[in-house]
Write a protein that holds these residues in place. Sequence first.
Motif, short mmCIF file in Angstrom:
data_model
loop_
_atom_site.label_atom_id
_atom_site.label_comp_id
_atom_site.label_asym_id
_atom_site.label_seq_id
_atom_site.Cartn_x
_atom_site.Cartn_y
_atom_site.Cartn_z
N PHE A 1 0.85 -1.19 0.00
CA PHE A 1 0.00 0.00 0.00
C PHE A 1 0.88 1.24 0.00
CE2 PHE A 1 -2.56 -3.39 1.70
CZ PHE A 1 -3.76 -3.20 1.07
N ASN A 2 0.52 2.18 -0.89
CA ASN A 2 1.26 3.43 -1.03
C ASN A 2 0.41 4.55 -0.42
OD1 ASN A 2 3.12 5.31 -1.84
ND2 ASN A 2 2.32 5.47 -3.93
N ILE A 3 1.04 5.35 0.44
CA ILE A 3 0.33 6.50 1.03
C ILE A 3 0.51 7.67 0.05
CG2 ILE A 3 0.24 8.11 2.98
CD1 ILE A 3 1.39 5.85 4.71
N THR A 4 -0.61 8.15 -0.50
CA THR A 4 -0.55 9.20 -1.53
C THR A 4 -0.53 10.61 -0.94
OG1 THR A 4 -2.95 9.16 -1.74
CG2 THR A 4 -1.68 7.77 -3.26
N ASN A 5 -0.83 10.75 0.35
CA ASN A 5 -0.80 12.08 0.97
C ASN A 5 0.05 12.07 2.24
OD1 ASN A 5 -2.57 10.51 2.45
ND2 ASN A 5 -4.02 12.18 2.84
N HIS B 1 -4.63 8.51 2.56
CA HIS B 1 -5.24 7.96 1.35
C HIS B 1 -4.29 6.89 0.83
CE1 HIS B 1 -8.33 11.08 1.05
NE2 HIS B 1 -7.39 11.92 1.48
N LEU B 2 -4.81 5.65 0.72
CA LEU B 2 -3.97 4.52 0.34
C LEU B 2 -4.26 4.07 -1.08
CD1 LEU B 2 -4.32 2.41 3.61
CD2 LEU B 2 -2.49 3.99 3.02
N GLN B 3 -3.18 3.69 -1.76
CA GLN B 3 -3.29 3.12 -3.09
C GLN B 3 -2.73 1.70 -3.02
OE1 GLN B 3 -0.64 4.93 -5.91
NE2 GLN B 3 -1.49 3.79 -7.64
N GLU B 4 -3.56 0.72 -3.39
CA GLU B 4 -3.14 -0.69 -3.32
C GLU B 4 -2.27 -1.00 -4.53
OE1 GLU B 4 -5.26 -5.00 -3.78
OE2 GLU B 4 -6.28 -3.55 -2.50
N LEU B 5 -1.13 -1.63 -4.26
CA LEU B 5 -0.22 -2.07 -5.31
C LEU B 5 -0.15 -3.60 -5.25
CD1 LEU B 5 2.69 0.45 -4.68
CD2 LEU B 5 0.86 0.64 -6.36
#
Length: 153
Positions: free
Chosen positions: A109-113, A124-128
């Motif tokens: 998971f990438n934290i976008t903020n 805000h998480l982006q699943e990778l």
Amino acid sequence: MASDAEYSRLRDSDDEGTGSIFTLRRFCRCSCSREQIFARIQLICSLKKLGCCFIFSLLIAFLVPVLIKIQINEGIRDNVVIDSREAGGFKQFEDRSHSGNDRTEFFFFNITNPHAVLKGEKPHLQELGPFVYDSFQHRSGFIWNTIEDTLAY
């Protein structure tokens, strides 16, 4: 003591001239009647049979668990100890994926903020992913050393 055969012979004989009462007195040294003597002989025979049954039960009680343990240990040894290509667990040892694939899936998971999170906001998480890895392990070149009881591959 009288055996079953002697008891049957005495029981079937009569008192007239055969000396059966005299013979019965061997088993009982008191002034008992013929029926009392036969009852005592029957009791003795019953106790012998009961003793034999008890000893047989003890043998079973102690031998059966030992035999079961031996069978279990032999079954485990047959499937765990690999001493030849014919051993029970050899195929699984040779090809670890024999029973199915070893599949591993990873998600990141990438934290976008990140700056907003540092100020206390909700991330805000982006699943990778998924990142999928299939593992295959095939062993070959087996060398058995019977002296040291080892297997090299």
